[in-house]
Motif scaffolding. Structure first.
Motif, PDB file in Angstrom:
ATOM      1  N   PRO A  57     -12.172  66.155  33.576  1.00 28.57           N
ATOM      2  CA  PRO A  57     -13.300  67.058  33.368  1.00 28.57           C
ATOM      3  C   PRO A  57     -13.221  67.690  31.980  1.00 28.57           C
ATOM      4  CG  PRO A  57     -11.649  68.115  34.744  1.00 28.57           C
ATOM      5  CD  PRO A  57     -11.133  66.744  34.451  1.00 28.57           C
ATOM      6  N   MET A  58     -14.315  67.647  31.227  1.00 27.06           N
ATOM      7  CA  MET A  58     -14.337  68.132  29.861  1.00 27.06           C
ATOM      8  C   MET A  58     -15.305  69.305  29.731  1.00 27.06           C
ATOM      9  SD  MET A  58     -12.239  65.914  28.605  1.00 27.06           S
ATOM     10  CE  MET A  58     -11.664  64.212  28.749  1.00 27.06           C
ATOM     11  N   PHE A  59     -14.766  70.483  29.474  1.00 28.85           N
ATOM     12  CA  PHE A  59     -15.570  71.683  29.297  1.00 28.85           C
ATOM     13  C   PHE A  59     -15.690  72.064  27.825  1.00 28.85           C
ATOM     14  CE2 PHE A  59     -14.654  71.923  33.717  1.00 28.85           C
ATOM     15  CZ  PHE A  59     -15.598  72.743  34.302  1.00 28.85           C
ATOM     16  N   ILE A  60     -14.818  71.486  26.987  1.00 32.76           N
ATOM     17  CA  ILE A  60     -14.787  71.834  25.578  1.00 32.76           C
ATOM     18  C   ILE A  60     -14.791  70.568  24.723  1.00 32.76           C
ATOM     19  CG2 ILE A  60     -13.592  74.019  25.968  1.00 32.76           C
ATOM     20  CD1 ILE A  60     -10.982  72.635  25.215  1.00 32.76           C
ATOM     21  N   ARG A 102     -22.516  64.096  33.856  1.00 27.91           N
ATOM     22  CA  ARG A 102     -22.686  65.407  33.223  1.00 27.91           C
ATOM     23  C   ARG A 102     -23.226  66.447  34.220  1.00 27.91           C
ATOM     24  NH1 ARG A 102     -26.619  66.292  33.791  1.00 27.91           N
ATOM     25  NH2 ARG A 102     -28.046  65.220  32.377  1.00 27.91           N
ATOM     26  N   TYR A 103     -22.732  67.691  34.086  1.00 26.68           N
ATOM     27  CA  TYR A 103     -23.132  68.773  34.992  1.00 26.68           C
ATOM     28  C   TYR A 103     -23.418  70.047  34.195  1.00 26.68           C
ATOM     29  CZ  TYR A 103     -20.591  65.633  38.127  1.00 26.68           C
ATOM     30  OH  TYR A 103     -20.131  64.526  38.792  1.00 26.68           O
ATOM     31  N   SER A 104     -24.164  70.939  34.818  1.00 29.91           N
ATOM     32  CA  SER A 104     -24.404  72.261  34.243  1.00 29.91           C
ATOM     33  C   SER A 104     -23.203  73.163  34.517  1.00 29.91           C
ATOM     34  CB  SER A 104     -25.663  72.877  34.856  1.00 29.91           C
ATOM     35  OG  SER A 104     -25.735  74.262  34.576  1.00 29.91           O
ATOM     36  N   GLN A 105     -22.737  73.869  33.488  1.00 33.70           N
ATOM     37  CA  GLN A 105     -21.673  74.846  33.712  1.00 33.70           C
ATOM     38  C   GLN A 105     -22.192  76.065  34.465  1.00 33.70           C
ATOM     39  OE1 GLN A 105     -18.736  76.045  30.844  1.00 33.70           O
ATOM     40  NE2 GLN A 105     -18.937  74.137  29.665  1.00 33.70           N
ATOM     41  N   LEU A 106     -23.493  76.247  34.500  1.00 32.57           N
ATOM     42  CA  LEU A 106     -24.069  77.397  35.202  1.00 32.57           C
ATOM     43  C   LEU A 106     -24.104  77.178  36.712  1.00 32.57           C
ATOM     44  CD1 LEU A 106     -27.068  78.242  32.834  1.00 32.57           C
ATOM     45  CD2 LEU A 106     -24.727  79.145  32.781  1.00 32.57           C
ATOM     46  N   THR A 107     -24.285  75.924  37.128  1.00 35.89           N
ATOM     47  CA  THR A 107     -24.436  75.638  38.557  1.00 35.89           C
ATOM     48  C   THR A 107     -23.315  74.773  39.135  1.00 35.89           C
ATOM     49  OG1 THR A 107     -25.731  73.625  38.181  1.00 35.89           O
ATOM     50  CG2 THR A 107     -26.938  75.719  38.260  1.00 35.89           C
ATOM     51  N   GLY A 108     -22.564  74.081  38.290  1.00 28.49           N
ATOM     52  CA  GLY A 108     -21.563  73.136  38.789  1.00 28.49           C
ATOM     53  C   GLY A 108     -22.201  71.927  39.436  1.00 28.49           C
ATOM     54  N   ASN A 109     -23.444  71.636  39.052  1.00 26.49           N
ATOM     55  CA  ASN A 109     -24.191  70.566  39.702  1.00 26.49           C
ATOM     56  C   ASN A 109     -24.922  69.716  38.665  1.00 26.49           C
ATOM     57  OD1 ASN A 109     -25.345  69.140  41.959  1.00 26.49           O
ATOM     58  ND2 ASN A 109     -25.253  71.050  43.123  1.00 26.49           N
ATOM     59  N   LEU A 142     -25.802  60.063  34.596  1.00 25.93           N
ATOM     60  CA  LEU A 142     -24.699  59.124  34.777  1.00 25.93           C
ATOM     61  C   LEU A 142     -24.794  57.923  33.846  1.00 25.93           C
ATOM     62  CD1 LEU A 142     -22.298  58.051  36.666  1.00 25.93           C
ATOM     63  CD2 LEU A 142     -24.104  56.849  37.900  1.00 25.93           C
ATOM     64  N   PHE A 143     -23.640  57.577  33.266  1.00 23.39           N
ATOM     65  CA  PHE A 143     -23.489  56.300  32.581  1.00 23.39           C
ATOM     66  C   PHE A 143     -22.225  55.616  33.069  1.00 23.39           C
ATOM     67  CE2 PHE A 143     -26.273  58.236  29.268  1.00 23.39           C
ATOM     68  CZ  PHE A 143     -27.276  57.276  29.316  1.00 23.39           C
ATOM     69  N   ASN A 144     -22.303  54.302  33.225  1.00 27.94           N
ATOM     70  CA  ASN A 144     -21.152  53.509  33.636  1.00 27.94           C
ATOM     71  C   ASN A 144     -21.348  52.077  33.130  1.00 27.94           C
ATOM     72  OD1 ASN A 144     -23.011  52.310  35.454  1.00 27.94           O
ATOM     73  ND2 ASN A 144     -22.460  53.766  37.068  1.00 27.94           N
ATOM     74  N   ALA A 145     -20.496  51.167  33.561  1.00 28.17           N
ATOM     75  CA  ALA A 145     -20.589  49.787  33.081  1.00 28.17           C
ATOM     76  C   ALA A 145     -21.792  49.046  33.648  1.00 28.17           C
ATOM     77  CB  ALA A 145     -19.306  49.027  33.430  1.00 28.17           C
ATOM     78  N   TYR A 146     -22.510  49.671  34.595  1.00 17.82           N
ATOM     79  CA  TYR A 146     -23.625  48.988  35.242  1.00 17.82           C
ATOM     80  C   TYR A 146     -24.980  49.359  34.646  1.00 17.82           C
ATOM     81  CZ  TYR A 146     -19.695  48.517  38.347  1.00 17.82           C
ATOM     82  OH  TYR A 146     -18.433  48.260  38.836  1.00 17.82           O
ATOM     83  N   ASN A 147     -25.023  50.425  33.834  1.00 23.51           N
ATOM     84  CA  ASN A 147     -26.289  50.776  33.180  1.00 23.51           C
ATOM     85  C   ASN A 147     -26.121  50.909  31.665  1.00 23.51           C
ATOM     86  OD1 ASN A 147     -24.932  53.204  33.017  1.00 23.51           O
ATOM     87  ND2 ASN A 147     -26.474  54.416  34.095  1.00 23.51           N
ATOM     88  N   THR A 148     -25.050  50.322  31.123  1.00 24.74           N
ATOM     89  CA  THR A 148     -24.827  50.292  29.676  1.00 24.74           C
ATOM     90  C   THR A 148     -24.389  48.888  29.247  1.00 24.74           C
ATOM     91  OG1 THR A 148     -22.486  50.905  29.873  1.00 24.74           O
ATOM     92  CG2 THR A 148     -24.087  52.716  29.651  1.00 24.74           C
ATOM     93  N   LYS A 149     -24.396  48.672  27.943  1.00 28.42           N
ATOM     94  CA  LYS A 149     -23.870  47.444  27.364  1.00 28.42           C
ATOM     95  C   LYS A 149     -22.949  47.826  26.207  1.00 28.42           C
ATOM     96  CE  LYS A 149     -27.834  44.496  28.524  1.00 28.42           C
ATOM     97  NZ  LYS A 149     -28.895  43.595  27.973  1.00 28.42           N
ATOM     98  N   PRO A 150     -21.909  47.050  25.947  1.00 25.54           N
ATOM     99  CA  PRO A 150     -21.005  47.391  24.852  1.00 25.54           C
ATOM    100  C   PRO A 150     -21.632  47.149  23.486  1.00 25.54           C
ATOM    101  CG  PRO A 150     -20.407  45.271  25.805  1.00 25.54           C
ATOM    102  CD  PRO A 150     -21.490  45.837  26.679  1.00 25.54           C
ATOM    103  N   TYR A 209     -18.788  67.515  31.383  1.00 26.81           N
ATOM    104  CA  TYR A 209     -18.888  66.160  31.909  1.00 26.81           C
ATOM    105  C   TYR A 209     -17.545  65.752  32.486  1.00 26.81           C
ATOM    106  CZ  TYR A 209     -16.765  64.636  27.449  1.00 26.81           C
ATOM    107  OH  TYR A 209     -15.937  64.469  26.370  1.00 26.81           O
ATOM    108  N   VAL A 210     -17.582  64.799  33.404  1.00 24.35           N
ATOM    109  CA  VAL A 210     -16.371  64.302  34.043  1.00 24.35           C
ATOM    110  C   VAL A 210     -16.293  62.797  33.837  1.00 24.35           C
ATOM    111  CG1 VAL A 210     -15.067  64.065  36.189  1.00 24.35           C
ATOM    112  CG2 VAL A 210     -16.441  66.128  35.792  1.00 24.35           C
ATOM    113  N   GLU A 211     -15.194  62.354  33.257  1.00 24.16           N
ATOM    114  CA  GLU A 211     -14.910  60.926  33.174  1.00 24.16           C
ATOM    115  C   GLU A 211     -14.091  60.562  34.410  1.00 24.16           C
ATOM    116  OE1 GLU A 211     -13.187  59.795  29.388  1.00 24.16           O
ATOM    117  OE2 GLU A 211     -14.316  61.403  28.388  1.00 24.16           O
TER     118      GLU A 211
END
Length: 387
Positions: free
Chosen positions: A275-278, A310-317, A325-333, A365-367
């Motif tokens: 999880p990346m807050f900074i 990615r999430y809002s720091q205000l809501t945690g949602n 969301l991004f992953n290997a199924y909706n991106t290309k290298p 965001y959370v990887e």
């Protein structure tokens, strides 16, 4: 594990340990876990129509209203509160080979007691002191009456959710349907009465039962959120494994309690959460300034799959109406085999993948990396200056 996250995790754990002596006690941290999990068991059993009954999610939590903090968008959930008060309970899982599919069992003190990727066949739940006949299957022993079943079934994208639902329909749970009753919201006494507390935690819950209140719970939650945000970057190492976990920091009570922010998270050998807050300059992420990260499309340290949510720091949602969301199924290298994601309030139009954020609002965001190899795993933080 990358060096930056490892270093910050050590800092967070050490500072959290020191702060714990000035803030909540070990008993209060452990009570926080048991109280939250007890509440969750009651709500989940009610939503399922009783114990020993499965409840399935059938849509991805993209509209910012999910009850789970930082909900994953990689899979649909199947959950149940197992009830062993009337004897063994049998879970049957189908053979699933075309996607990530997992089983995760948590006890009433919020420790993982079983996890498996691509489970299949019959699993039998019994109390660890049960003396009767045990049905055939993989036996999972529980110290309590109410272990929690969590099955994750990967969804590649929203258009193929019907394929996931077909898998969910093949999951069965057989046991006597019951209910959970907790008097006066005393979830600590409920845990003591229905679960044999580990020797290592003997006396902790007992010392606060009858006196621990929802107000106490809220204060500890505020303390842990502040601790979590201050630490900025750290992984789930030590937060979710079994009580005798060999993971680093797994004996740290502050970290274990902070893990409730990601309630029912997987052990780090199963899934690595970052999880990346900074940002790399250790400044809080905010939609007022564009920020980009780069991750390898084919990560050498990932046995299953990766995602960035990615999430809002205000809501945690999640943020309603925006791609989350991004992953290997909706991106290309790209030409270098990487995926670059830009977090910004307006579309960058620079060839990177756009993750929308709200202007002037903090986000995180959370990887997620499933079936990770810590020695070869590459995360976006590896690009940050070390030291």
């Amino acid at each position: 594990m990358n060096k930056l996250i490892a270093a910050l995790l050590v800092t967070a754990v050490v500072s959290g340990t020191a702060a714990a002596s000035e803030g909540p006690s070990e008993a209060q941290f452990h009570a926080y876990k048991a109280y939250h999990h007890g509440q969750y068991l009651v709500v989940t059993a009610e939503s399922a129509g009783g114990t020993n009954k499965l409840v399935h999610t059938t849509s991805l939590p993209t509209e910012g209203t999910d009850p789970v903090v930082s909900p994953a968008l990689d899979h649909l959930y199947s959950k149940a509160v197992v009830d062993l008060t009337k004897g063994p309970v049998v879970l049957t899982l189908p053979k699933v080979e075309d996607r990530y599919f997992s089983l995760h069992i948590t006890d009433q003190e919020h420790y993982t007691i079983y996890d498996e990727i691509r489970p299949r066949g019959t699993y039998v739940f019994v109390r660890y002191d049960y003396k009767g006949e045990v049905p055939a299957g993989t036996v999972i022993k529980s110290r309590g009456d109410y272990p929690h079943v969590f099955v994750r079934t990967q969804a590649f994208n929203s258009s193929e959710l019907e394929n996931v639902k077909k898998i969910q329909d093949k999951i069965t749970l057989k046991g006597v349907v019951g209910s959970i009753s907790v008097k006066n919201d005393d979830y600590l006494q409920f845990t003591i009465n229905s679960h044999d507390v580990y020797d290592e935690n003997s006396g902790l819950l007992e010392s606060l039962s009858q006196t621990y209140t929802q107000a106490d719970h809220a204060k500890i939650r505020e303390y842990l959120y502040a601790w979590y945000a201050k630490s900025g970057l750290f992984s789930n190492e030590g937060a979710f494994g079994p009580i005798d976990s060999k993971e680093n920091h797994s004996d740290n009570t502050t970290l274990r309690a902070a893990g409730i922010i990601g309630h029912l998270g997987l052990p780090v050998h199963h899934a690595y959460y970052a999880p990346m807050f900074i940002n790399c300059d250790k400044k809080r992420l905010n939609g007022s300034k564009d920020y980009s990260i780069t991750v390898p499309y084919k990560n050498p340290g990932v046995g299953e799959f990766w995602s960035v949510t990615r999430y809002s720091q205000l809501t945690g949602n999640t943020i309603p109406g925006k791609n989350d969301l991004f992953n290997a199924y909706n991106t290309k290298p790209d030409a270098n085999g990487n995926v670059t994601i830009t977090f910004s309030a307006t579309e960058p139009n620079d060839g990177t993948y756009w993750m929308p954020v709200n202007k002037d609002e903090p986000y995180y965001y959370v990887e997620r990396y499933y079936a990770p190899d810590a020695d070869t795993l590459v995360t976006s933080a590896d690009a940050c200056p070390q030291g």
